[in-house]
Design a protein around this motif. Structure first.
Motif, PDB file in Angstrom:
ATOM      1  N   UNK A  73       0.804  -1.224   0.000  1.00 47.85           N
ATOM      2  CA  UNK A  73       0.000   0.000   0.000  1.00 47.85           C
ATOM      3  C   UNK A  73       0.835   1.271   0.000  1.00 47.85           C
ATOM      4  N   UNK A  74       2.136   1.175   0.341  1.00 46.96           N
ATOM      5  CA  UNK A  74       2.989   2.359   0.463  1.00 46.96           C
ATOM      6  C   UNK A  74       4.270   2.175  -0.353  1.00 46.96           C
ATOM      7  N   UNK A  75       4.688   3.250  -0.996  1.00 45.32           N
ATOM      8  CA  UNK A  75       5.922   3.241  -1.795  1.00 45.32           C
ATOM      9  C   UNK A  75       6.831   4.349  -1.277  1.00 45.32           C
ATOM     10  N   UNK A  76       7.970   3.946  -0.741  1.00 49.82           N
ATOM     11  CA  UNK A  76       8.897   4.901  -0.130  1.00 49.82           C
ATOM     12  C   UNK A  76      10.087   5.137  -1.046  1.00 49.82           C
ATOM     13  N   UNK A  77      10.403   6.403  -1.297  1.00 51.28           N
ATOM     14  CA  UNK A  77      11.591   6.740  -2.067  1.00 51.28           C
ATOM     15  C   UNK A  77      12.194   8.020  -1.498  1.00 51.28           C
ATOM     16  N   UNK A  78      13.443   8.264  -1.855  1.00 48.65           N
ATOM     17  CA  UNK A  78      14.150   9.440  -1.345  1.00 48.65           C
ATOM     18  C   UNK A  78      14.337  10.462  -2.454  1.00 48.65           C
ATOM     19  N   UNK A  79      14.114  11.716  -2.115  1.00 50.10           N
ATOM     20  CA  UNK A  79      14.445  12.803  -3.027  1.00 50.10           C
ATOM     21  C   UNK A  79      15.952  13.014  -3.032  1.00 50.10           C
ATOM     22  N   UNK A  80      16.433  13.608  -4.110  1.00 53.03           N
ATOM     23  CA  UNK A  80      17.840  14.005  -4.172  1.00 53.03           C
ATOM     24  C   UNK A  80      17.908  15.517  -4.165  1.00 53.03           C
ATOM     25  N   UNK A  81      18.501  16.051  -3.121  1.00 56.41           N
ATOM     26  CA  UNK A  81      18.588  17.500  -2.932  1.00 56.41           C
ATOM     27  C   UNK A  81      19.094  18.178  -4.208  1.00 56.41           C
ATOM     28  N   UNK A  82      20.125  17.602  -4.832  1.00 50.15           N
ATOM     29  CA  UNK A  82      20.756  18.236  -5.990  1.00 50.15           C
ATOM     30  C   UNK A  82      19.908  18.193  -7.241  1.00 50.15           C
ATOM     31  N   UNK A  83      18.854  17.397  -7.264  1.00 54.37           N
ATOM     32  CA  UNK A  83      17.944  17.450  -8.413  1.00 54.37           C
ATOM     33  C   UNK A  83      17.120  18.740  -8.403  1.00 54.37           C
ATOM     34  N   UNK A  84      16.893  19.287  -7.215  1.00 51.44           N
ATOM     35  CA  UNK A  84      16.035  20.456  -7.077  1.00 51.44           C
ATOM     36  C   UNK A  84      16.811  21.745  -6.850  1.00 51.44           C
ATOM     37  N   UNK A  85      18.007  21.663  -6.256  1.00 47.68           N
ATOM     38  CA  UNK A  85      18.830  22.839  -6.015  1.00 47.68           C
ATOM     39  C   UNK A  85      20.231  22.575  -6.547  1.00 47.68           C
TER      40      UNK A  85
END
Length: 586
Positions: A73-85
């Motif tokens: 029911x849940x999908x966990x992933x991590x953002x990458x700071x450098x993709x956005x800044x």
């Protein structure tokens, strides 16, 4: 009815530790099942200084399909700071930012698949400009992290209701802060980094709590990671972590701060493994009274101990468990070691809830079955959920999630059980039922040889062995093999000595129809198989014949093989001859 079984034996016995007995039962009704998938950076980060991987970026849709296949029911992933800044200073990510579009796609695809996105802001990868300014040694990183979090909450918070500030801050404190000329294990440096890391978490939690919670309605927490430490000294206490002052990897300190400041809505626990430890000598320096000395095998029973330790430490907050299972049995679909690891760890969680009243444990996240990156050379998971044959572990996870625990019986496709079965890891001394039949099994190309004798036509397997070098590990061929074409009577005598009841062999299509069609029937080939069958019957052994096992005649391959519908009629004609010639005795 004959059932031909291929038996796979896996190393299913692990050092289970506390709680040897398997417990059947189900988890609470609203227990959360999820998949945890990392999202490695492809833009310049301190992680990329060591390794780089674009797999998750390119195949995010496959990752989500894989998770949906498991039924979680849940999908966990991590953002990458450098993709956005890409700069030091925090600023809102522009609408045409590729990273913004990418993560919107991930979130939207997750929701479209009927799953809840669980998003981690930071999983270790600081942008290089910030790292060059000192990283977590520089207090300005606190402000940068808050600005980055503000952007994420604004851009994604309308759909993301389950946030994680940081994953494994202990590693950031101990490892990821190092810059040139600074000793990683310097206690003073680690203490300074710990202040900045925890201040960053606290600031982001307060930001969400004051500015976003009322309108977004979400929750925000943290994922902590720790190993279990077991003493090497038999006459000393078994559980090093029983004393919170000795809790490894700063987890005790971090947890104490979180509870004191009340700056988390839940606690994620990543449990990698168990270490053997011993007390330090007086002249040795360490932040803790215990020194890690050796990696043990995974001991699932210690996860239950960890959850019991946490029961009195989280003040009633929900606990979500992530266990990294990296045993993949060489990529084979029958990855039974991984199945056993998941089974035993999840069962210890069930015991902790149902027996020990660890009622704060609310969910479990599997490692993604797709190829993901864990910061080392190791790859975890498989490729079955991409549409190819599913791994045993994927089918296993699917059934556990469906049952919300463990039910008795062999209820997984292929006859696998979710729980332990009687005498699984012990020898049962007894006899098979009367009438049970024992046999031996071979195939034509493996044993016959005589690949170009007495009118036999070339087949697909000859092409593989002769032309595609390396397709067979040692480049061997079936030209001679066991020479059973000439020594079949010796083989039958060996079978007779073993007292088997049946002999399963395959008939070579190319030895009967050299060109694949009934225009030419090779009578010498027919005569050979008749002699084999007669010899078996004379020895009291029942022949069991397979008509086709990969050895399609080359002439049929030239017209497309099984992609050409005319092959169906050719196969029927070949089968008809086999039934006519051998059917009175087979």
């Amino acid at each position: 009815m004959l059932v031909h079984l291929t038996l796979l034996y896996g190393a299913l016995a692990f050092a289970r530790g506390w709680g040897e007995e398997f417990t059947f039962g189900t988890f609470p009704r609203h227990f959360v099942w999820g998949v945890a998938s990392s999202t490695p950076g492809r833009i310049y980060t301190n992680w990329d200084n060591d390794t780089s991987d674009q797999m998750s970026y390119a195949e995010v849709d496959n990752n989500i399909r894989a998770a949906k296949f498991l039924g979680v029911s849940h999908y966990h992933f991590a953002l990458n700071w450098s993709r956005l800044f890409t700069a030091r200073e925090g600023q809102n990510s522009p609408n045409d930012n590729p990273g913004l579009k990418y993560y919107n796609h991930v979130i939207n695809a997750t929701l479209a698949a009927g799953m809840t996105p669980v998003v981690t802001l930071l999983a270790g990868e600081l942008p290089i400009p910030i790292q060059e300014d000192g990283g977590w040694l520089n207090s300005s990183t606190v402000r940068h992290f808050r600005d980055y979090a503000m952007c994420c909450f604004k851009e994604f918070g309308d759909r993301v209701k389950f946030w994680v500030t940081m994953q494994d801050p202990s590693s950031m404190i101990k490892c990821w802060h190092s810059v040139k000329g600074i000793e990683e294990n310097d206690p003073a440096i680690q203490a300074e980094v710990q202040v900045n890391v925890m201040t960053s978490h606290n600031e982001v939690y307060k930001l969400y709590d004051t500015d976003f919670r009322a309108t977004r309605g979400g929750q925000i927490g943290i994922i902590l990671s720790t190993n279990w430490y077991k003493t090497r000294e038999p006459d000393m206490i078994d559980d090093v972590m029983a004393d919170s002052a000795s809790f490894p990897n700063h987890m005790g300190d971090v947890l104490t701060q979180l509870m004191h400041n009340r700056t988390t809505d839940f606690v994620g626990v990543a449990y990698p493994t168990t270490f053997l430890s011993q007390p330090l000598r007086e002249h040795e320096q360490s932040l803790h009274a215990w020194s890690r000395t050796a990696l043990t095998e995974m001991a699932p029973g210690n996860l239950r101990k960890l959850l019991n330790w946490l029961k009195g430490s989280v003040q009633g907050l929900p606990i979500y468990v992530v266990v990294s299972i990296a045993r993949t049995d060489g990529g084979a679909t029958g990855d039974l070691q991984r199945v056993a690891c998941y089974r035993d760890h999840i069962n210890e969680i069930l015991k902790a809830i149902n027996i020990d009243d660890c009622l704060d444990v609310k969910g479990f996240f599997f490692t993604s079955p797709m190829d993901t990156h864990d910061g080392s050379e190791n790859r975890i998971g498989g490729t079955g959920s991409r549409g190819s044959l599913p791994k045993a572990s994927e089918l296993y996870i699917q059934q556990v999630v469906k049952d919300n625990g463990f039910t008795e019986g062999f209820n997984i496709m292929g006859g696998m059980a979710t729980g332990r079965v009687a005498n699984e890891n012990s020898t049962l001394f007894d006899q098979f039922p009367e009438g049970f039949r024992w046999g031996a099994s071979t195939s034509a190309y493996q044993i016959e040889g005589a690949w170009n004798e007495d009118g036999r036509g070339a087949t697909f397997l000859d092409v593989i062995a002769h032309i595609h070098k390396g397709a067979i590990i040692d480049n061997s061929t079936g030209n001679v093999a066991c020479d059973s074409y000439h020594k079949y009577m010796e083989d039958i005598r060996i079978l007779q000595d073993t007292k088997v009841d049946t002999y399963h062999f395959s008939i070579s299509w190319g030895r009967i129809f050299p060109y694949g069609t009934n225009h030419t029937v090779n009578q010498l080939g027919v005569a050979y198989y008749k002699k084999v069958i007669d010899g078996l019957l004379a020895a009291g052994i029942e022949p069991i014949a397979t008509i086709y096992k990969y050895d399609m005649p080359v002439d049929l391959l030239k017209i497309g093989g099984w992609t050409n519908q005319s092959t169906i009629e050719h196969f029927k004609a070949y089968a008809r001859v086999c039934f006519q010639e051998f059917g009175d005795k087979v």
